[in-house]
Design a protein around this motif. Structure first.
Motif, PDB file in Angstrom:
ATOM      1  N   GLU A  77      28.371  58.092 -18.642  1.00  0.00           N
ATOM      2  CA  GLU A  77      29.095  59.290 -18.205  1.00  0.00           C
ATOM      3  C   GLU A  77      30.608  59.082 -18.286  1.00  0.00           C
ATOM      4  N   ILE A  78      31.064  57.882 -17.949  1.00  0.00           N
ATOM      5  CA  ILE A  78      32.496  57.581 -18.070  1.00  0.00           C
ATOM      6  C   ILE A  78      32.932  57.660 -19.522  1.00  0.00           C
ATOM      7  N   ALA A  79      32.131  57.082 -20.423  1.00  0.00           N
ATOM      8  CA  ALA A  79      32.473  57.122 -21.848  1.00  0.00           C
ATOM      9  C   ALA A  79      32.466  58.557 -22.371  1.00  0.00           C
ATOM     10  N   ARG A  80      31.509  59.381 -21.910  1.00  0.00           N
ATOM     11  CA  ARG A  80      31.456  60.780 -22.361  1.00  0.00           C
ATOM     12  C   ARG A  80      32.699  61.546 -21.922  1.00  0.00           C
ATOM     13  N   ARG A  81      33.118  61.349 -20.690  1.00  0.00           N
ATOM     14  CA  ARG A  81      34.274  62.080 -20.181  1.00  0.00           C
ATOM     15  C   ARG A  81      35.564  61.614 -20.852  1.00  0.00           C
ATOM     16  N   LYS A  82      35.670  60.319 -21.122  1.00  0.00           N
ATOM     17  CA  LYS A  82      36.849  59.828 -21.830  1.00  0.00           C
ATOM     18  C   LYS A  82      36.916  60.413 -23.243  1.00  0.00           C
ATOM     19  N   MET A  83      35.777  60.510 -23.906  1.00  0.00           N
ATOM     20  CA  MET A  83      35.761  61.095 -25.244  1.00  0.00           C
ATOM     21  C   MET A  83      36.167  62.557 -25.213  1.00  0.00           C
ATOM     22  N   LEU A  84      35.678  63.303 -24.219  1.00  0.00           N
ATOM     23  CA  LEU A  84      36.019  64.718 -24.134  1.00  0.00           C
ATOM     24  C   LEU A  84      37.479  64.918 -23.720  1.00  0.00           C
TER      25      LEU A  84
END
Length: 257
Positions: free
Chosen positions: A128-135
């Motif tokens: 989830e952290i990686a997804r939010r950083k990408m977005l």
């Protein structure tokens, strides 16, 4: 080889012994079989011994990857599968993410399972952290046909506490204990008051609270810059107001216009 040489010597000895026996003195003899085995070759002295890492180490599975190992290291050890988190045609995609209407969430069945048979919530938090950083780096438009229904509240509270709060509490408690013990030792050397006496006095209790709250407020060197920025922001408008009166006589507050 050693085995062939041994067999040849036995054959020559058997032929010589049979020719020296006279017919009149012939007697029955038993057949004897001899098996010669060559000695194993000694390893070369200059042979390089494998290091513990080359032998695979002493730990297995997730423990071999380390505490904060990256995704590449975990994938190399077979602990975690390599996933391709990406954005295609303005849509976030991942092998563990379910797209489509009514979905838009992580598929918990595709995450690793702990020894207790539970979902590895640390892996879910990392994803989830990686997804939010990408977005954040590559914003995409919201789509009604592809909503995001995942909520971090689905992760148990104990997983958040174990992941973030416990390590921070352990670090702060250790700092408070070290600073308190150091200051108590300094006071003992200067005044002769022991640790118990300091705890029973008002000044000792006050100093203890100052140390604890000071460590809570200043957890790292970055906090000093943060408080400095807050102070500058709080006094910015006062400085701006005062700068407007530079070179000008400021009228008294009681002076009537």
């Amino acid at each position: 080889s050693a085995q062939v040489t041994m067999q040849a010597a036995i054959t020559r000895r058997a032929v010589s012994s049979s020719s020296s026996v006279r017919p009149s003195a012939a007697r029955s003899s038993k057949a004897v079989s001899v098996r010669a085995v060559a000695a194993p070759e000694a390893p070369a002295k200059d042979a390089k011994r494998l290091s513990p890492l080359e032998r695979g180490g002493t730990l297995k599975g997730a423990e071999a990857a380390g505490k904060d190992a990256g995704a590449a290291a975990k994938a190399a050890l077979g602990v975690e599968k390599v996933t391709s988190m990406r954005i295609e045609d303005g849509i976030f995609k991942d092998e563990r993410w379910i797209n489509g209407e009514g979905a838009g969430r992580w598929d918990l069945s595709k995450f690793p399972v702990t020894d207790k048979g539970e979902t590895d919530w640390d892996a879910v938090i990392d994803a989830e952290i990686a997804r939010r950083k990408m977005l954040e780096a590559t914003p995409i438009a919201s789509r009604n046909e592809d909503p995001v229904n995942w909520d971090t509240s689905e992760i148990p509270t104990w997983a958040w506490v174990k992941r973030f709060h416990l390590p921070e509490a352990e670090k702060l408690n250790g700092r408070a204990a070290m600073m308190g013990y150091l200051l108590a030792g300094v006071v003992d050397l200067m005044s002769g008051a022991g640790l118990v006496e300091q705890q029973e006095s008002f000044l000792g209790k006050l100093a203890l609270h100052i140390v604890v709250f000071g460590i809570l407020l200043v957890r790292s060197s970055a906090d000093i810059s943060k408080y400095q920025g807050l102070f500058d922001e709080a006094t910015f408008y006062d400085k701006q107001w005062n700068s407007t009166w530079e070179g000008t006589t400021r009228p008294s507050e009681t002076q009537q216009q």
